[in-house]
Write a protein that holds these residues in place. Structure first.
Motif, mmCIF file in Angstrom:
data_model
loop_
_atom_site.group_PDB
_atom_site.id
_atom_site.type_symbol
_atom_site.label_atom_id
_atom_site.label_comp_id
_atom_site.label_asym_id
_atom_site.label_seq_id
_atom_site.Cartn_x
_atom_site.Cartn_y
_atom_site.Cartn_z
ATOM 1 N N GLU A 1 31.932 38.430 48.939
ATOM 2 C CA GLU A 1 32.257 37.163 48.287
ATOM 3 C C GLU A 1 31.076 36.201 48.317
ATOM 4 O O GLU A 1 30.860 35.446 47.374
ATOM 5 C CB GLU A 1 33.485 36.523 48.939
ATOM 6 C CG GLU A 1 34.708 37.411 48.987
ATOM 7 C CD GLU A 1 35.131 37.987 47.648
ATOM 8 O OE1 GLU A 1 34.904 37.355 46.598
ATOM 9 O OE2 GLU A 1 35.701 39.091 47.655
ATOM 10 N N THR B 1 36.622 39.309 39.053
ATOM 11 C CA THR B 1 35.161 39.371 39.178
ATOM 12 C C THR B 1 34.622 40.658 38.563
ATOM 13 O O THR B 1 33.598 40.652 37.875
ATOM 14 C CB THR B 1 34.747 39.264 40.660
ATOM 15 O OG1 THR B 1 35.236 38.023 41.184
ATOM 16 C CG2 THR B 1 33.252 39.336 40.828
ATOM 17 N N ALA C 1 34.130 44.928 47.287
ATOM 18 C CA ALA C 1 35.208 44.075 47.799
ATOM 19 C C ALA C 1 36.572 44.742 47.630
ATOM 20 O O ALA C 1 37.460 44.546 48.457
ATOM 21 C CB ALA C 1 35.186 42.728 47.093
ATOM 22 N N CYS D 1 36.623 32.384 41.793
ATOM 23 C CA CYS D 1 37.209 33.537 42.486
ATOM 24 C C CYS D 1 36.630 33.717 43.890
ATOM 25 O O CYS D 1 37.376 33.908 44.855
ATOM 26 C CB CYS D 1 37.009 34.809 41.662
ATOM 27 S SG CYS D 1 38.039 34.881 40.189
ATOM 28 N N ALA D 2 35.312 33.654 44.013
ATOM 29 C CA ALA D 2 34.690 33.841 45.327
ATOM 30 C C ALA D 2 35.076 32.716 46.282
ATOM 31 O O ALA D 2 35.387 32.974 47.454
ATOM 32 C CB ALA D 2 33.177 33.926 45.176
ATOM 33 N N VAL E 1 38.693 33.272 47.515
ATOM 34 C CA VAL E 1 38.815 34.322 48.522
ATOM 35 C C VAL E 1 38.250 33.855 49.865
ATOM 36 O O VAL E 1 38.858 34.084 50.913
ATOM 37 C CB VAL E 1 38.125 35.625 48.061
ATOM 38 C CG1 VAL E 1 38.057 36.646 49.184
ATOM 39 C CG2 VAL E 1 38.858 36.208 46.857
ATOM 40 N N THR F 1 33.392 33.409 38.384
ATOM 41 C CA THR F 1 33.012 34.051 39.646
ATOM 42 C C THR F 1 32.960 33.043 40.793
ATOM 43 O O THR F 1 33.348 33.379 41.915
ATOM 44 C CB THR F 1 31.673 34.794 39.519
ATOM 45 O OG1 THR F 1 30.662 33.882 39.089
ATOM 46 C CG2 THR F 1 31.763 35.942 38.549
ATOM 47 N N GLN G 1 41.465 38.390 42.962
ATOM 48 C CA GLN G 1 40.276 37.746 42.415
ATOM 49 C C GLN G 1 39.129 38.745 42.242
ATOM 50 O O GLN G 1 38.274 38.574 41.368
ATOM 51 C CB GLN G 1 39.817 36.597 43.325
ATOM 52 C CG GLN G 1 40.802 35.468 43.436
ATOM 53 C CD GLN G 1 41.778 35.627 44.590
ATOM 54 O OE1 GLN G 1 42.050 36.713 45.068
ATOM 55 N NE2 GLN G 1 42.330 34.509 45.044
ATOM 56 N N ASP G 2 39.121 39.801 43.061
ATOM 57 C CA ASP G 2 38.075 40.817 42.941
ATOM 58 C C ASP G 2 38.180 41.574 41.614
ATOM 59 O O ASP G 2 37.175 41.976 41.039
ATOM 60 C CB ASP G 2 38.131 41.791 44.118
ATOM 61 C CG ASP G 2 37.887 41.088 45.444
ATOM 62 O OD1 ASP G 2 37.104 40.118 45.471
ATOM 63 O OD2 ASP G 2 38.475 41.512 46.459
#
Length: 119
Positions: A67, A19, A58, A106-107, A110, A103, A15-16
């Motif tokens: 995150e 982002t 990250a 994704c954040a 995580v 975002t 996911q980073d």
């Protein structure tokens, strides 16, 4: 008898990378899209740059605080078209809301993964 295993090092999440890409797209948009307002352009440039910085942090030093920063930046992007009064610029509003949703997902993902593995 209890065997204690060493904790695995935290590794970057996929996911980073998403982002990071979203931040790069937001920064690139300031040069590609015609933004009528300097405040809107500066907002996209600064928030995109902050997303890139947080994503790189990250990727190379995984921790939960990156995150949380991405989550806060996503919330700001979601609100910025109305706070900065550019909601009538449909291209840029769609871009900022799209990046915000990406975002935020994704954040949140995580953070949820980290909390699940921590317990």
């Amino acid at each position: 008898m209890t065997v204690l295993l060493p904790q695995a090092e935290k590794s970057p999440h996929w996911q980073d990378w998403i982002t990071l890409l979203a931040g790069v797209i937001l920064v690139a948009a300031t040069f590609v899209l015609e933004m009528e307002s300097a405040a809107v352009s500066l907002n996209c440039y600064l928030v995109g740059g902050a997303l890139v910085a947080a994503a790189l942090a990250a990727l190379f030093m995984p921790a939960i605080w990156e995150e949380v920063i991405v989550l806060l930046l996503g919330l700001w992007l979601l609100a910025s078209p109305w706070v900065l009064d550019f909601s009538m610029m449909h291209n840029i509003t769609s871009l900022t809301i799209g990046v915000a949703v990406i975002t935020l997902i994704c954040a949140s993902w995580v953070i949820q993964e980290e909390n699940r593995f921590a317990s």
